[in-house]
Design an enzyme around this catalytic site. Structure first.
Site, short mmCIF file in Angstrom:
data_model
loop_
_atom_site.label_atom_id
_atom_site.label_comp_id
_atom_site.label_asym_id
_atom_site.label_seq_id
_atom_site.Cartn_x
_atom_site.Cartn_y
_atom_site.Cartn_z
N VAL A 158 -5.78 0.78 5.46
CA VAL A 158 -4.51 0.79 5.67
C VAL A 158 -3.76 2.58 5.11
CG1 VAL A 158 -3.51 -1.03 6.22
CG2 VAL A 158 -3.19 -0.20 3.80
N LYS A 178 -9.51 -9.28 7.54
CA LYS A 178 -9.66 -7.30 7.96
C LYS A 178 -10.02 -7.95 9.58
CE LYS A 178 -10.00 -4.45 4.59
NZ LYS A 178 -11.00 -3.20 3.70
N GLU A 225 -6.09 7.51 7.60
CA GLU A 225 -5.71 8.71 6.94
C GLU A 225 -4.44 8.56 7.02
OE1 GLU A 225 -7.61 9.77 3.45
OE2 GLU A 225 -9.23 8.06 4.38
N SER A 226 -4.21 8.92 5.63
CA SER A 226 -2.19 9.11 5.65
C SER A 226 -1.64 10.64 5.70
CB SER A 226 -2.09 8.41 4.64
OG SER A 226 -2.47 8.92 3.29
N CYS A 260 1.31 -1.83 0.18
CA CYS A 260 0.14 0.15 0.00
C CYS A 260 0.64 1.11 -0.19
CB CYS A 260 -0.30 0.26 1.08
SG CYS A 260 -2.02 1.67 1.44
#
Ligand SMILES: N[C@@H](CCC(=O)N[C@@H](CS)C(=O)NCC(=O)O)C(=O)O
Length: 216
Positions: free
Chosen positions: A49, A36, A61-62, A9
């Site tokens: 992720v 999950k 949320e990156s 990811c």
């Protein structure tokens, strides 16, 4: 600090890079996105992720996680001090998520050959736009988005450029030679210890994106 992540990811990689750059100790939890756990869904209600659990607080949320990490672990600072540049940095992360990726991923996964030609042109336009208006606006004194030191913007974009060999392999696209700033930026990012610790090989991405590319 717990990090919920998946190796493939690019969004999780954004956060992994920032954790390494800041030397933040954490427990890495590798998530099987096809199975999950309940615990993961508690920490990450969107089921995506990256997610972190820090001092009993769950965040996901990156781009938002990375701003939080920069606020709570201020050294080394990964945002410019000037509020105008900080705002511009947020605009560039938004551009990545809202514009660039809307063309970049469909180019790999989209099914229609005509649409693919159109998307290839749009992705090339993004490369030029980033080169001129992103790196070109403020990288006079160094290879990064805002010059001599990397910021959250650099770590938001890099994972997608690390994966470019898969796009080159399946969709014959590469950085145009005239995008010299972009090429210099990619080379500078590859030199960073955090990138060398985390990045995967071109072969890894060619192999792992085969299913998406072939299905198209
Ligand atoms: N906007 C999110 C995107 C995260 C995302 O799409 N993660 C993917 C993996 S690359 C995911 O967890 N997908 C699992 C799912 O949707 O079920 C961010 O920036 O964190």
């Amino acid at each position: 600090m717990e990090l919920y992540s998946a190796r493939i990811c690019p969004f999780a990689e954004r956060t992994r890079l920032v954790l390494v750059e800041k030397g933040i100790e954490h427990e890495h939890v590798e998530v099987d996105l096809s199975d999950k756990s309940e615990r993961f869904m508690e920490v990450s209600p969107y089921g995506k992720v990256p997610a972190i659990m820090h001092n009993g607080v769950a965040l996901y949320e990156s781009a938002i996680i990375n701003e939080y990490l920069d606020d709570v672990f201020p050294e080394p600072a990964l945002s410019p001090a000037d509020p105008v540049l900080r705002a511009r940095g947020r605009i560039w992360v938004h551009y990545c998520d809202d514009k660039f990726l809307n063309d970049y991923y469909p180019l790999l996964t989209g099914s229609d050959a005509d649409a693919r030609d159109d998307l290839r042109g749009r992705v090339l336009d993004h490369f030029h736009f980033i080169d001129e208006h992103g790196l070109g606006a403020s990288s006079d004194n160094g290879p990064y988005w805002f010059g001599a030191a990397p910021t959250l913007v650099d770590f938001a974009y890099f994972p997608f450029f690390e994966r470019l060999p898969a796009w080159s392999h399946y969709r014959s696209i590469s950085i145009p030679s005239e995008c010299r700033r972009l090429k210099r930026w990619i080379a500078a990012m590859w030199m960073r210890a955090s990138v060398q610790e985390i990045a995967n090989s071109a072969d890894y991405y060619v192999e792992h994106y085969k299913g998406y590319a072939d299905a198209a």
